[in-house]
Design a protein around this motif. Structure first.
Motif, PDB file in Angstrom:
ATOM      1  N   TYR A 146       3.157  -2.706  -6.161  1.00  0.00           N
ATOM      2  CA  TYR A 146       2.008  -2.572  -5.267  1.00  0.00           C
ATOM      3  C   TYR A 146       0.711  -2.291  -6.018  1.00  0.00           C
ATOM      4  CZ  TYR A 146       4.699  -2.993  -0.992  1.00  0.00           C
ATOM      5  OH  TYR A 146       5.477  -3.480   0.031  1.00  0.00           O
ATOM      6  N   SER A 147       0.811  -1.648  -7.175  1.00  0.00           N
ATOM      7  CA  SER A 147      -0.412  -1.372  -7.937  1.00  0.00           C
ATOM      8  C   SER A 147      -1.042  -2.639  -8.500  1.00  0.00           C
ATOM      9  CB  SER A 147      -0.118  -0.388  -9.076  1.00  0.00           C
ATOM     10  OG  SER A 147       0.582  -1.023 -10.135  1.00  0.00           O
ATOM     11  N   GLN A 196       6.122   1.136  -6.700  1.00  0.00           N
ATOM     12  CA  GLN A 196       4.758   1.579  -7.023  1.00  0.00           C
ATOM     13  C   GLN A 196       4.098   0.633  -8.015  1.00  0.00           C
ATOM     14  OE1 GLN A 196       5.367   5.609  -8.372  1.00  0.00           O
ATOM     15  NE2 GLN A 196       4.951   6.471  -6.355  1.00  0.00           N
ATOM     16  N   LYS A 230       2.531  -3.792 -16.846  1.00  0.00           N
ATOM     17  CA  LYS A 230       3.390  -2.610 -16.699  1.00  0.00           C
ATOM     18  C   LYS A 230       4.667  -2.837 -17.497  1.00  0.00           C
ATOM     19  CE  LYS A 230       0.977  -0.689 -13.229  1.00  0.00           C
ATOM     20  NZ  LYS A 230       0.406   0.636 -13.192  1.00  0.00           N
ATOM     21  N   HIS A 237      -4.992  -5.952  -2.557  1.00  0.00           N
ATOM     22  CA  HIS A 237      -4.961  -5.153  -1.335  1.00  0.00           C
ATOM     23  C   HIS A 237      -5.844  -5.821  -0.286  1.00  0.00           C
ATOM     24  CE1 HIS A 237      -2.943  -1.930  -3.420  1.00  0.00           C
ATOM     25  NE2 HIS A 237      -3.811  -2.056  -4.396  1.00  0.00           N
TER      26      HIS A 237
END
Length: 137
Positions: free
Chosen positions: A127-128, A124, A111, A132
């Motif tokens: 967490y992306s 965001q 990113k 998970h």
């Protein structure tokens, strides 16, 4: 490769922030700590690999315009290291030109965020890229 893809025993993920600007470094560290992460914030990347080895982060926030050794060089080193080649990296930089973004992404960043970063966008992005937990739906 990151040796522990899961969160810490208390459920918190570890993030290293490399940012030379003191105000930005403290801001990111405080915000991320308040958001529930374990944070190690450092002002330069000279000893980055040692910090990574000791802290075992799940993610790295990396500025590009650093003293002594820039973020591009650090990213290139990480991606050439078997141990850290898969560590998720988010670039957080004041370099807003497309060439800078393309270069960082080509070197392996996942990113690229341009300062000033809206906090919801930072959260965001983080967490992306974090694993998970499995759901029993």
């Amino acid at each position: 490769m990151v040796t522990s893809p899961s969160s810490t025993a208390d459920g918190r993920f570890r993030i290293v922030v490399v940012e030379d600007d003191t105000a930005n470094r403290l801001f990111f560290a405080d915000y991320l700590s308040y958001s529930g992460f374990w944070v190690l914030a450092i002002p330069h990347g000279l000893d980055l690999e040692q910090h990574l080895k000791e802290f075992q982060p799940h993610l790295l926030l990396l500025d590009l315009g650093l003293p002594e050794i820039d973020g591009y060089t650090l990213l290139k080193r990480l991606r050439s290291s078997a141990r850290w080649q898969d560590l998720p990296v988010i670039i957080v930089s004041g370099y807003a030109f497309a060439d800078d973004q393309h270069r960082a992404m080509a070197l392996g960043a996942q990113k690229y965020l341009v300062k000033p970063v809206p906090l919801h966008q930072l959260t965001q992005a983080i967490y992306s890229l974090l694993p998970h937990p499995a759901r029993g739906d």
